[in-house]
Enzyme design. Structure first.
Site, short mmCIF file in Angstrom:
data_model
loop_
_atom_site.label_atom_id
_atom_site.label_comp_id
_atom_site.label_asym_id
_atom_site.label_seq_id
_atom_site.Cartn_x
_atom_site.Cartn_y
_atom_site.Cartn_z
CG HIS A 16 -64.70 74.36 75.88
ND1 HIS A 16 -65.00 75.32 74.96
CD2 HIS A 16 -63.35 74.41 76.04
CE1 HIS A 16 -63.89 75.92 74.55
NE2 HIS A 16 -62.88 75.38 75.19
N PRO A 17 -68.48 74.40 78.12
CG PRO A 17 -69.82 76.20 77.45
CD PRO A 17 -68.38 75.77 77.58
CB SER A 42 -69.44 80.20 76.05
OG SER A 42 -68.16 79.59 76.15
CB ALA A 85 -70.78 86.19 71.89
CD GLU A 86 -66.99 81.40 71.38
OE1 GLU A 86 -65.88 81.98 71.38
OE2 GLU A 86 -67.25 80.42 72.10
CD GLN A 87 -73.63 77.36 73.66
OE1 GLN A 87 -74.83 77.09 73.66
NE2 GLN A 87 -72.75 76.74 74.45
CG PHE A 120 -69.93 67.92 70.30
CD1 PHE A 120 -69.32 67.02 69.44
CD2 PHE A 120 -70.51 69.06 69.74
CE1 PHE A 120 -69.28 67.24 68.07
CE2 PHE A 120 -70.47 69.29 68.38
CZ PHE A 120 -69.86 68.38 67.54
CB ALA A 148 -64.96 76.60 65.89
CB VAL A 149 -70.83 77.43 67.44
CG1 VAL A 149 -70.95 76.19 68.29
CG2 VAL A 149 -70.44 78.63 68.30
#
Length: 471
Positions: free
Chosen positions: A371-372, A388, A390-392, A423, A426-427
C-alpha cells in the site's frame, strides 16, 4: 475447480419492489393442478397404480394391477371437484392458472373447454403425473417435447408456463433450454419471481408452494379440516400483506387439486379465505402468465460477468488488484468452492478475505507494504494504482495545502519507521480531518495492534472496491 450451484443469496436483504399493478400490496396466484387421467395407471402404460396425493391413508402402488379405489378418487376430481371449483372461481371472478398434465387434458375435453371459456391460463404440468427423479435426461427431454406437442394439439395453443412437480435435478434446466416458456415454477425458494441464466437463456422462475397447498390434506403433518387450511392461508396472507404495506410487496401462491380441495368439507375453507382476501384493498389476483409479463416488463434481467463462472486468468485479471498489488490472493480464492453466493461484492469479499486471513504473516505483511503512503511521494508523482488514486481523491488527499502535505509526510515517516509498514485506512469512510486524527492516535499503538488494525482496514478497502464493480 469446485463450483457450488445452489443459490442461497437470492435477493438478499434488499429485495426489489415488485411494483404490482395499481399499487397492489400482494399478488395472490391461485393454481389448480389438473392431473386426473395423467396419473400412474396400467391403462396409461405404467407398471403400477398411483399412490400419491389421495385420501387413501398409506396408499402403496399396486404393481401390474389397476387400483379401483384410487382411480375413483382421481375420477372424483374430474367429475365433481373440478366443476365445484369452476363455479367458485368464475362466480368470484378469480382467474386461475391450470397446471395441466398433457395426457390428462387430452382425456378431459369438457374440462379443457371450461378452462378456456373462463379465460384461465393452461400451463403444462408435464406429459404424465409420474416421478421423474430417476429418469435419464434424454428421456425427460423427449417427454417435455412430447408434452408441449400434445398440449398444443389438445388446447389449441402451446403452453407458456411449466411445472413438473415430481421433478428431477435436470428439470429446470431442461425446460428452460427449450426456450418455450415465459415462466417455470419447479422451485420453492422465494416469495418473488427471479431470473435464472441457463446458457444463453434468461429464464423467469415463478416459485411455487408445497405448504400453502391442499396436498397437505393428503400428507402428514397436514390439514384435517377446511378451517385449518383457511387459517394457514389467512396467516400467510396477513404476513405478506403487511410486508406489502411496508413497501415490500410479495407474491402468494396457493396450490390446489381437484380431487382434494374439490371435496365439500375442504372447499369451505378455501372459500372462506377467498372472501377474506377479497375484503382487502390493493389485492391482485393474477394468472401466472400475468405475473410473468409484469415482471419481464418491470424487472427485466440484466446480465453481468459472474466471478464464479470465470476462468482463472479472467478472474485474477478482474480481482487481482482488489488487495493492493497482491494478485496471489485472487489466484488462491479461485480454487475455493465458489458459487452464486460469491457473485456479489459481499460474497466475493468473503472469499478473498479468507485467503488473506489464512496467509502467512510475511505474506500479509507484504500486502500491507504494497500500500502507498497517504498523500506521499507516489501520489505526488501520480504513480498510484487507479484504485488508490480514486480513493485518495475521495478524501481530497490530492488537493492538500503545503502545510497539510508536510504534516502527512512527517506522520508517514514516523509511522513507517515505528511499525514497518505504511499507515493504512479506508479513506472512503473518512474526511481529511478524521484521517489526520486517526493517524495521530494510531501511531502511538503497539505494532501488534497496528498490524491487526491495518489488516482490518485492508479488508475494508477491498470491500469498498468490490462494491464499486459488483452487485
Amino acid at each position: 475447480m469446485p463450483r457450488y450451484p445452489r443459490d442461497f443469496r437470492g435477493y438478499g436483504a434488499n429485495p426489489p419492489d415488485a411494483a404490482w399493478p395499481d399499487g397492489a400490496k400482494i399478488a395472490v396466484s391461485v393454481v389448480l393442478n389438473y392431473e386426473e387421467g395423467g396419473e400412474n395407471n396400467i391403462l396409461h402404460g405404467d407398471g403400477q397404480s398411483e399412490a400419491f396425493l389421495s385420501d387413501i391413508a398409506g396408499a402403496a402402488p399396486w404393481p401390474g394391477q389397476r387400483h379401483w379405489n384410487m382411480e375413483s378418487i382421481y375420477d372424483y376430481g374430474a367429475r365433481a371437484g373440478f366443476w365445484r371449483l369452476h363455479r367458485l372461481f368464475t362466480e368470484m371472478a378469480i382467474p386461475v392458472t391450470i397446471y395441466g398434465v398433457s395426457t390428462a387434458l387430452a382425456r378431459n375435453p369438457e374440462q379443457v373447454a371450461a378452462m378456456k371459456s373462463a379465460g384461465w391460463e393452461i400451463a403444462s404440468h408435464g406429459l404424465k403425473w409420474v416421478d421423474h427423479r430417476d429418469m435419464p435426461a434424454d428421456e425427460e427431454r423427449a417427454q417435455i417435447a412430447e408434452s408441449i406437442r400434445l398440449h398444443t394439439e389438445v388446447v389449441g395453443s402451446p403452453p407458456r408456463g411449466w411445472y413438473t412437480g415430481r421433478c428431477s435435478v435436470n428439470t429446470v434446466d431442461l425446460t428452460a433450454a427449450t426456450g418455450q416458456f415465459d415462466w417455470i415454477s419447479d422451485t420453492y425458494d422465494d416469495d418473488l419471481p427471479y431470473w435464472r441464466e441457463v446458457g444463453d437463456r434468461d429464464q423467469l422462475v415463478i416459485p411455487y408452494t408445497l405448504e400453502a397447498n391442499d396436498m397437505r390434506f393428503a400428507t402428514a403433518p397436514g390439514y384435517i379440516e377446511g378451517q385449518q387450511f383457511f387459517q394457514y392461508l389467512k396467516d400467510s396472507f396477513d404476513t405478506l400483506y403487511a410486508e406489502g404495506q411496508a413497501g415490500r410487496a410479495k407474491m402468494f401462491s396457493i396450490g390446489l387439486h381437484c380431487r382434494l380441495i374439490g371435496r365439500p368439507g375442504k372447499i369451505a375453507g378455501l372459500k372462506r379465505f377467498l372472501d377474506y382476501a377479497k375484503s382487502h384493498n390493493a389485492v391482485w389476483f393474477p394468472r401466472r402468465i400475468d405475473i410473468a409479463e409484469h415482471w419481464a416488463k418491470t424487472h427485466p434481467h440484466k446480465r453481468f460477468r459472474r466471478p464464479s463462472q470465470m476462468e482463472r486468468e479472467e478472474f485474477v485479471a478482474a480481482y487481482g488488484s482488489i488487495f493492493e498489488h497482491s494478485p496471489w490472493i485472487a489466484d488462491r480464492a479461485f480454487d475455493l468452492e465458489l458459487g452464486p453466493a460469491h457473485d456479489s461484492a459481499t460474497g466475493l469479499h468473503n472469499a478473498l478475505c479468507r485467503m488473506f486471513r489464512s496467509a502467512s504473516q510475511p505474506e500479509r505483511l507484504g500486502v500491507l507494504t504494497a500500500h502507498p503512503d497517504l498523500a506521499g511521494k507516489l501520489a505526488a508523482a501520480k504513480t498510484l494504482t487507479a484504485e488508490s488514486t480514486a480513493e485518495q481523491a475521495s478524501a481530497a488527499l490530492d488537493a492538500l495545502t503545503d502545510a497539510e502535505r508536510s504534516a502527512f509526510q512527517t506522520l508517514n515517516s514516523a509511522y513507517t519507521a515505528k511499525h514497518g509498514f505504511p499507515f493504512i485506512i479506508a479513506v472512503r469512510d473518512h474526511s481529511k480531518a478524521s484521517i489526520l486524527a486517526a493517524f495521530t492516535t494510531r501511531i502511538a499503538n503497539s505494532t501488534e495492534t497496528e498490524f491487526a488494525t491495518a489488516c482490518a482496514q485492508v479488508e475494508r478497502i477491498a470491500e469498498l472496491r468490490l462494491k464499486a464493480v459488483l452487485p
